[in-house]
Design an enzyme around this catalytic site. Sequence first.
Site, mmCIF file in Angstrom:
data_model
loop_
_atom_site.group_PDB
_atom_site.id
_atom_site.type_symbol
_atom_site.label_atom_id
_atom_site.label_comp_id
_atom_site.label_asym_id
_atom_site.label_seq_id
_atom_site.Cartn_x
_atom_site.Cartn_y
_atom_site.Cartn_z
ATOM 1 N N GLU A 262 0.789 -1.215 0.000
ATOM 2 C CA GLU A 262 0.000 0.000 0.000
ATOM 3 C C GLU A 262 0.830 1.278 0.000
ATOM 4 O OE1 GLU A 262 0.349 -1.268 4.429
ATOM 5 O OE2 GLU A 262 0.158 -2.241 2.473
ATOM 6 N N ASN A 263 1.911 1.349 -0.736
ATOM 7 C CA ASN A 263 2.687 2.584 -0.793
ATOM 8 C C ASN A 263 1.777 3.743 -1.210
ATOM 9 O OD1 ASN A 263 5.177 0.912 -0.611
ATOM 10 N ND2 ASN A 263 4.630 0.368 -2.715
ATOM 11 N N HIS A 293 -8.662 -3.407 -1.380
ATOM 12 C CA HIS A 293 -7.916 -3.559 -0.120
ATOM 13 C C HIS A 293 -6.802 -2.515 -0.040
ATOM 14 C CE1 HIS A 293 -5.789 -6.338 2.894
ATOM 15 N NE2 HIS A 293 -4.867 -5.437 2.591
ATOM 16 N N GLU A 294 -6.001 -2.432 -1.092
ATOM 17 C CA GLU A 294 -4.857 -1.514 -1.054
ATOM 18 C C GLU A 294 -5.317 -0.066 -1.040
ATOM 19 O OE1 GLU A 294 -1.964 -2.730 -0.400
ATOM 20 O OE2 GLU A 294 -2.777 -4.749 -0.608
ATOM 21 N N HIS A 297 -6.104 1.171 2.358
ATOM 22 C CA HIS A 297 -4.896 1.515 3.120
ATOM 23 C C HIS A 297 -4.483 2.976 2.951
ATOM 24 C CE1 HIS A 297 -3.519 -2.134 4.983
ATOM 25 N NE2 HIS A 297 -3.409 -2.807 3.865
#
Length: 832
Positions: A262-263, A293-294, A297
Amino acid sequence: MSVLTRDEAQTRARLLDVHHYAIDLDLTRGDETFDSRTAIRFTVRADEGTADTFVEVKPAELRSVTLDGQPLDPTALDENRLALKDLAPGEHELRVEAAMRYSRTGEGMHRFTDPADGETYVYTQLFLDDVQRVYAAFDQPDLKAVFDLTVTAPEGWTVLANGVTEDTGQGCWKAATTPLISTYLVAVAAGPWHSVRTEHRGLPFGIHCRRSLAPHLDTDADELLDVTRACFDRYHEKFDEPYPFDSYDQAFVPEFNAGAMENPGLVTFRDEFVFRSAVTETQRQTRAMVIAHEMAHMWFGDLVTLRWWDDIWLNESFAEYMGYQTTAEATRFTDTWTDFGVTRKAWGYDADQRPSTHPVAPEDVQDTASALLNFDGISYAKGASALRQLVAWLGEKDFLAGINIHFERHRFANASLADFIDSLAAATDRDVHAWADAWLRTTGVDTLVPTVTGDNGSRALTVRRTGERPHRIAVGLYDQDPGDEGLLTPRERLDIDIPQAEPRPIGKLPALVVLNDGDLSYAKIRFDADSFRTLRESLSGLPDPLTRAVVWNALRDAVRDGDLPAATYLDIARAHLPHETDLALVDGVLAFASGQIADRYVTPEQRPAALSTLAELCRDLIRRTEDGDHPGLRLIAVRHRIATAAHPDTIAAWLADGTVPGGPELDPELRWRILTRLAVLGATDEAAIAAELANDPSATGQEGAARCRAALPDTEAKARAWEAMFASDDLSNYLFTATAQGFWQPEQADLVRDYVPRYYPEAVALAARRGPAMADAAGRWAFPAHAVDADTLRLGQECLADAEPIPALRRKLTDQLDDLARALRVREAGTA
């Protein structure tokens, strides 16, 4: 290497306020190393006198260090720590210049050369403490700072980063300044990327992959961007806080260890999500869920970040829950919770019954090495299940209100479990602190068992609980359809709080009682005797796939607990799976039946019969799908028919013809599957593998060839594969995994018997040399899982007691040995 302890992190956080990092990376210095220059501006907050601390860096060569313009001795570096002594209160600047080593294990700055076209790509994976492999840092999540990044890259490359990047000429790229983020969230991905770019809500969006995958990315670009836009819009409906970064790039990168990372502004995904062969709708749904999902984040993890690694569940459980829920709400993939129930939830149940279990929110994560072990089915699947139960108990409106309070209070900062619970408590009158104590601070899986009592017209239901957690569950009551005994019709769905105050009246005796219908809680369930008889006859007649997922999970749990014979599970699968329509259920049941029951839970003497049952089941599914109306179901059946083939003739004919009769035509993925199974059965050779690799020289082809070669039933082939894995460090993470997947085969137990005792000491040595990522691969894929016997268990226990494996391998071996002991118990129960 020194690991960072929680106490050290807390001490450093009290001492320092880190303001800014200026990072300059030069990726033109050759194939082995790159140059890294870092300038860190920070303030010492000591109340009186001077203070000591340290900065972390793991260089190939530390060239120079200056503090406030004064040189420090680079030879004073102690493992990964450079001491900073006698720091006066006030502003300071630290400058570090080093050569850093590229990685082939998916950690730090990973470097990959594509065998399809010779192009090279690099990307960072800095979680959890691999920041130090790329730049010098005060490496802990609660020392957030602003980052400026410049990168020098070879001509023809594109550089991606957390913010919008600009090519300033002569191979130099500059990224936009970030807001406050944690050190482990800094990201770079550089290479001759193929990119598809667009804008949404005024922000630049992009998807990127290797050039050799360009046609496949282009084919799916509309779907990928549609899912991205839909999730982005849905999160803006849920969250008051707008997306906090200046762009949203998604890079599909090679040899990535996780599913994604998740950058902020630059999410990295494993590039298997760029599908180059036929896939099912469930696989597309999984990809959509990972995108959701990411993206979750970006708020929970990046905008608000954990203070220390004991709260990793705050990142992962939230994103896991939001990923499934938002995908179901915002995209065409509306049945995500069925897939969660039959795959991800089982991951959580299994992890929670091992000796390595831990609370969703553990209190004793003492250092970074310990923290790395908690990225498991508990932090993801159990945590998401707990949040789903919380939403059922609290109500979604209050849950989201609490989340938005949390974002407002802690934006661009750090937070703990206590902060999260306080935010939820501010939005409701319910006692969420007590809920958190019961659900997040405890371990293990509760078991719920129904009892139906009374006369036929006035029955009552009592649910007995083994465990301590409160549950709010739905209970489904089902009757036989009078027009078709194979069908079940829902009579009523009851909401019940457990523990019950008193038995619940249910009227006449139902044919089937399903506890936790709808799968809103986290518990194993059992069936009363009448219900079990009904589901044996009519499981496929349940109308809701999520209810069927609950039932299949219950049967799976009963097999694992030794309460249901493995043969009975296979009989139920044989009777009902040919009628199943949900792809996730078919794939999940077949995966458990083949990978656990046939390969581990039945004896070697029983295995041929188990494989025969599964092969017949797959043939039924293939026959049922001959009309072409169910391509995903047919593809799943073909894959499992290949995996369960006991004789080579049928699948060898498919390979020779290039197609399964009636379809599908064999794409590269299916060809490698067949060739691997033929290698296991001794029905192919090196010449055929080399010919297939010549036709598919891609990275996936290289992995397929490594898997096939390791699977050949030949002493020399096994010796070569073993040496490649354990005597040399040349294999990348993916090639190691592929070789390990091919090496151990139940059909070849006698051939590889002498390697079983060698595994433990050589895995320990490998892990010590190559680090946590390869330790994970060695423990997960290279473990002799087929060797279900007391000697394998004893050798493993001796290794844990005497050999001192690094923490990542110790955790994997602990889990593998517990699974092995469980398999032995299941076998004993099946022969009793």
